[in-house]
Design an enzyme around this catalytic site. Structure first.
Site, short mmCIF file in Angstrom:
data_model
loop_
_atom_site.label_atom_id
_atom_site.label_comp_id
_atom_site.label_asym_id
_atom_site.label_seq_id
_atom_site.Cartn_x
_atom_site.Cartn_y
_atom_site.Cartn_z
N HIS A 89 -2.91 5.98 1.41
CA HIS A 89 -3.16 6.01 2.86
C HIS A 89 -3.44 7.44 3.30
CE1 HIS A 89 -1.70 1.95 2.90
NE2 HIS A 89 -0.47 2.30 2.57
N GLU A 94 5.15 5.50 5.12
CA GLU A 94 5.92 4.26 5.13
C GLU A 94 7.14 4.37 4.24
OE1 GLU A 94 2.75 1.66 3.98
OE2 GLU A 94 3.19 1.81 1.86
N HIS A 152 0.28 4.38 -4.68
CA HIS A 152 1.41 3.46 -4.77
C HIS A 152 0.93 2.01 -4.88
CE1 HIS A 152 0.39 3.69 -0.48
NE2 HIS A 152 0.83 2.43 -0.40
N ARG A 172 -8.18 1.22 -0.99
CA ARG A 172 -7.84 0.44 -2.19
C ARG A 172 -8.53 1.07 -3.39
NH1 ARG A 172 -9.55 -4.10 -0.34
NH2 ARG A 172 -7.64 -4.58 0.78
#
Length: 292
Positions: A89, A94, A152, A172
């Site tokens: 990202h 997160e 991740h 992605r």
């Protein structure tokens, strides 16, 4: 406006890697066998929680708050019945709390060597990217903090509570050449991913995770984007609510100011409800998230 704990019905998402655990064990009604995500706290343009108790039943949380954009937090349950794509990202931090994990469950948590753009690009073209991933074996109760720029992926056999900035910008990098239900492959963002990946050390992660200081043993993260605490208790707990709070029940049952809460439930404590209590006769496990 009447202030009380708002029970939230989540936005639900069927995906190629989803399963039945959230439906069968966490009370999430869903017609298919591919439920991968329930967005337990979501105030967005399209994907919104719905209030399911009291005076505001049927209203979206977005309507209740009277805002169109800018809500800072997004909280999800994720059921990885199969492995998720390898992602990065550019602008989203997160945190993952491992709710359930199979005996051999693992995560992709960064790269296994310092980032070399040309090396990773060549590995993608050769189909050998997995050789460069840092795989970590996981178990229930562990926490993984994921700053922007860290490669991740959640591998199969894991249920996760995810607390994150309210952003859905995801690049992605790799998806196992796995077809969707219609037979097509999901879009990859190789160039964008290669531009976004950073070298991030464990020290960097811990520094950012507690950039505002660790407040207690129950504190799982305290950074500029969110504060997360986990409590396991029997009896009564009195809590303060400076801004707003989101409560996610992982196990057990109890009451929040008389409103029943059981495993899988999600509650929003609105700003202005400055003090509240949670009680449980049999024991309860909850995650409480908020922002600064």
């Amino acid at each position: 406006m009447n202030l009380y704990p708002l029970k939230l019905s989540p936005y639900k998402k069927g995906v190629v890697w989803g399963g039945t655990t959230l439906r069968d064990k966490y009370g999430k009604d869903f017609p298919g066998d591919d439920l991968g995500e329930t967005w337990e706290l979501s105030v967005r343009e399209k994907e919104n929680c719905i209030i399911s108790n009291g005076e505001y039943t049927g209203m979206t949380l977005k309507e209740y708050l009277g805002i169109n954009e800018g809500f800072p937090l997004l909280v999800k349950f994720l059921d990885a019945n199969d492995s998720l794509s390898v992602q990065v990202h550019p602008e989203k931090t997160e945190m993952w709390y491992i709710v359930e994990a199979a005996e051999d469950a693992k995560l992709v948590y960064g790269l296994n060597k310092s980032y070399d753009r040309d090396l990773i690009k060549t590995a993608i073209e050769a189909g050998t990217l997995e050789e460069h991933m840092n795989y970590v074996n996981v178990k229930a109760g562990e926490v993984y903090f994921i700053p922007s720029g860290l490669t991740h992926a959640i591998c199969k056999g894991i249920v996760i509570a995810e607390i994150q900035e309210n952003s859905d910008i995801t690049y992605r990098l790799y998806d196992y050449n796995r077809p969707q239900a219609d037979g097509t492959l999901r879009e990859l963002h190789v160039t964008e991913s290669l531009d976004t990946i950073k070298d991030i050390t464990e020290e960097d992660i811990n520094r950012e995770r507690y950039s505002l200081g660790k407040t207690s043993d129950s504190n799982l993260a305290n950074c500029k984007f969110f504060t997360v605490d986990k409590y396991d208790f029997t009896g009564e707990m009195n809590l303060t609510n400076d801004k707003f709070s989101h409560i996610l029940c992982l196990e057990g049952e109890g009451n929040i100011l008389g409103e029943p809460i059981i495993k899988g439930d999600s509650y929003y404590i609105p700003a202005g409800l400055n003090e509240y209590n949670i009680s449980s006769e049999k024991g309860i496990s909850i995650i409480i998230s908020t922002t600064k």
